[in-house]
Design a protein around this motif. Sequence first.
Motif, PDB file in Angstrom:
ATOM      1  N   SER A  88     -20.544 -75.439  82.188  1.00  0.00           N
ATOM      2  CA  SER A  88     -21.690 -75.283  81.284  1.00  0.00           C
ATOM      3  C   SER A  88     -21.253 -75.004  79.848  1.00  0.00           C
ATOM      4  N   ARG A  89     -19.962 -74.887  79.584  1.00  0.00           N
ATOM      5  CA  ARG A  89     -19.459 -74.560  78.253  1.00  0.00           C
ATOM      6  C   ARG A  89     -19.137 -75.814  77.445  1.00  0.00           C
ATOM      7  N   ASP A  90     -19.186 -75.673  76.134  1.00  0.00           N
ATOM      8  CA  ASP A  90     -18.835 -76.755  75.220  1.00  0.00           C
ATOM      9  C   ASP A  90     -17.313 -76.856  75.161  1.00  0.00           C
ATOM     10  N   MET A  91     -16.763 -77.900  75.742  1.00  0.00           N
ATOM     11  CA  MET A  91     -15.309 -78.055  75.795  1.00  0.00           C
ATOM     12  C   MET A  91     -14.716 -78.528  74.461  1.00  0.00           C
ATOM     13  N   ASN A  92     -15.571 -78.824  73.477  1.00  0.00           N
ATOM     14  CA  ASN A  92     -15.086 -79.225  72.150  1.00  0.00           C
ATOM     15  C   ASN A  92     -14.832 -78.028  71.246  1.00  0.00           C
ATOM     16  N   THR A  93     -15.154 -76.826  71.730  1.00  0.00           N
ATOM     17  CA  THR A  93     -14.913 -75.613  70.953  1.00  0.00           C
ATOM     18  C   THR A  93     -13.946 -74.731  71.719  1.00  0.00           C
ATOM     19  N   TYR A  94     -13.236 -73.869  70.964  1.00  0.00           N
ATOM     20  CA  TYR A  94     -12.247 -72.992  71.595  1.00  0.00           C
ATOM     21  C   TYR A  94     -12.226 -71.657  70.859  1.00  0.00           C
ATOM     22  N   CYS A  95     -12.137 -70.582  71.625  1.00  0.00           N
ATOM     23  CA  CYS A  95     -12.065 -69.242  71.063  1.00  0.00           C
ATOM     24  C   CYS A  95     -10.678 -68.672  71.334  1.00  0.00           C
ATOM     25  N   GLU A  96      -9.958 -68.363  70.245  1.00  0.00           N
ATOM     26  CA  GLU A  96      -8.619 -67.778  70.381  1.00  0.00           C
ATOM     27  C   GLU A  96      -8.680 -66.387  70.999  1.00  0.00           C
ATOM     28  N   PHE A  97      -9.757 -65.665  70.753  1.00  0.00           N
ATOM     29  CA  PHE A  97      -9.893 -64.312  71.276  1.00  0.00           C
ATOM     30  C   PHE A  97     -10.092 -64.331  72.792  1.00  0.00           C
ATOM     31  N   HIS A  98     -10.980 -65.189  73.270  1.00  0.00           N
ATOM     32  CA  HIS A  98     -11.210 -65.305  74.717  1.00  0.00           C
ATOM     33  C   HIS A  98     -10.174 -66.188  75.406  1.00  0.00           C
ATOM     34  N   ARG A  99      -9.478 -66.975  74.582  1.00  0.00           N
ATOM     35  CA  ARG A  99      -8.511 -67.950  75.107  1.00  0.00           C
ATOM     36  C   ARG A  99      -9.190 -68.883  76.102  1.00  0.00           C
ATOM     37  N   ASP A 100     -10.352 -69.377  75.662  1.00  0.00           N
ATOM     38  CA  ASP A 100     -11.157 -70.226  76.532  1.00  0.00           C
ATOM     39  C   ASP A 100     -12.105 -71.057  75.692  1.00  0.00           C
ATOM     40  N   HIS A 101     -12.671 -72.074  76.312  1.00  0.00           N
ATOM     41  CA  HIS A 101     -13.643 -72.953  75.659  1.00  0.00           C
ATOM     42  C   HIS A 101     -15.041 -72.355  75.790  1.00  0.00           C
ATOM     43  N   GLY A 102     -15.925 -72.788  74.898  1.00  0.00           N
ATOM     44  CA  GLY A 102     -17.312 -72.350  74.990  1.00  0.00           C
ATOM     45  C   GLY A 102     -17.916 -71.992  73.641  1.00  0.00           C
ATOM     46  N   HIS A 103     -17.129 -71.492  72.739  1.00  0.00           N
ATOM     47  CA  HIS A 103     -17.562 -71.191  71.378  1.00  0.00           C
ATOM     48  C   HIS A 103     -16.317 -71.096  70.503  1.00  0.00           C
ATOM     49  N   THR A 104     -16.520 -71.037  69.193  1.00  0.00           N
ATOM     50  CA  THR A 104     -15.381 -70.954  68.276  1.00  0.00           C
ATOM     51  C   THR A 104     -14.996 -69.504  68.033  1.00  0.00           C
ATOM     52  N   THR A 105     -13.771 -69.303  67.607  1.00  0.00           N
ATOM     53  CA  THR A 105     -13.298 -67.958  67.269  1.00  0.00           C
ATOM     54  C   THR A 105     -14.148 -67.387  66.143  1.00  0.00           C
ATOM     55  N   LYS A 106     -14.496 -68.224  65.181  1.00  0.00           N
ATOM     56  CA  LYS A 106     -15.292 -67.784  64.037  1.00  0.00           C
ATOM     57  C   LYS A 106     -16.647 -67.239  64.479  1.00  0.00           C
ATOM     58  N   ASN A 107     -17.233 -67.807  65.527  1.00  0.00           N
ATOM     59  CA  ASN A 107     -18.558 -67.389  65.991  1.00  0.00           C
ATOM     60  C   ASN A 107     -18.501 -66.422  67.167  1.00  0.00           C
ATOM     61  N   CYS A 108     -17.332 -65.892  67.479  1.00  0.00           N
ATOM     62  CA  CYS A 108     -17.174 -65.010  68.646  1.00  0.00           C
ATOM     63  C   CYS A 108     -17.758 -63.625  68.360  1.00  0.00           C
ATOM     64  N   LYS A 109     -18.836 -63.301  69.063  1.00  0.00           N
ATOM     65  CA  LYS A 109     -19.497 -61.998  68.878  1.00  0.00           C
ATOM     66  C   LYS A 109     -18.615 -60.863  69.381  1.00  0.00           C
ATOM     67  N   ALA A 110     -17.898 -61.077  70.475  1.00  0.00           N
ATOM     68  CA  ALA A 110     -17.025 -60.036  71.018  1.00  0.00           C
ATOM     69  C   ALA A 110     -15.914 -59.694  70.025  1.00  0.00           C
ATOM     70  N   LEU A 111     -15.349 -60.692  69.370  1.00  0.00           N
ATOM     71  CA  LEU A 111     -14.312 -60.456  68.370  1.00  0.00           C
ATOM     72  C   LEU A 111     -14.892 -59.725  67.166  1.00  0.00           C
ATOM     73  N   GLN A 112     -16.076 -60.107  66.741  1.00  0.00           N
ATOM     74  CA  GLN A 112     -16.717 -59.426  65.615  1.00  0.00           C
ATOM     75  C   GLN A 112     -16.931 -57.945  65.937  1.00  0.00           C
ATOM     76  N   ARG A 113     -17.384 -57.654  67.153  1.00  0.00           N
ATOM     77  CA  ARG A 113     -17.581 -56.250  67.546  1.00  0.00           C
ATOM     78  C   ARG A 113     -16.255 -55.497  67.586  1.00  0.00           C
ATOM     79  N   GLU A 114     -15.209 -56.141  68.079  1.00  0.00           N
ATOM     80  CA  GLU A 114     -13.894 -55.501  68.165  1.00  0.00           C
ATOM     81  C   GLU A 114     -13.328 -55.231  66.774  1.00  0.00           C
ATOM     82  N   ILE A 115     -13.493 -56.173  65.855  1.00  0.00           N
ATOM     83  CA  ILE A 115     -13.020 -55.972  64.481  1.00  0.00           C
ATOM     84  C   ILE A 115     -13.781 -54.822  63.828  1.00  0.00           C
ATOM     85  N   GLU A 116     -15.089 -54.772  64.040  1.00  0.00           N
ATOM     86  CA  GLU A 116     -15.886 -53.676  63.485  1.00  0.00           C
ATOM     87  C   GLU A 116     -15.410 -52.325  64.030  1.00  0.00           C
TER      88      GLU A 116
END
Length: 177
Positions: A21-49
């Motif tokens: 069900s994930r978008d395989m054209n996007t990749y998140c370095e934080f999750h090390r998985d497909h589904g969204h971009t690192t730039k749009n990763c909410k979990a990474l934004q929360r961790e940085i905050e």
Amino acid sequence: MEINDMKELKWPVRMRSPPESRDMNTYCEFHRDHGHTTKNCKALQREIEALIKKGLLSSYIGDSNSGRKQYARQYALAFRMPHGKLEDITVGTRDLEGVSLPHDDALVISAIVANFEVKRILVDNRSTANIISQEAFTKIGISSQHLKAVKTPLQGFGGGVITPEGVIELPLTLGSG
């Protein structure tokens, strides 16, 4: 990518949504998985905050000279390659041939950088950055595609702010081996 080696960084658990069900054209370095971009990763934004609130990313926020210098030092240390035995470079009385004493002249040297002789290198121990001009970089023959992006502005010689094109690590030879 600049904070991925911090021991305080809490890496996320695996993504819960089914892979199909994930978008395989996007990749998140934080999750090390497909589904969204690192730039749009909410979990990474929360961790940085959270890291900012703990004061662990103070060198990345604010616009102070000390913050920029600390960031530059951290960047330089993070990308420093391990070398063999490093020896001190000293300038002694034998090197003062033709110099009128006393003096406060700058130390200007020549060196082999990336197998290319670069002349008129200004040595400044107080500087937090080693800078090479665009002209010298072009003459060395290295493509600008090899530069890594950097966001740290530098104060130029005339007092103005300069945004570097990027950073690169180049081999350097001083002396006769």
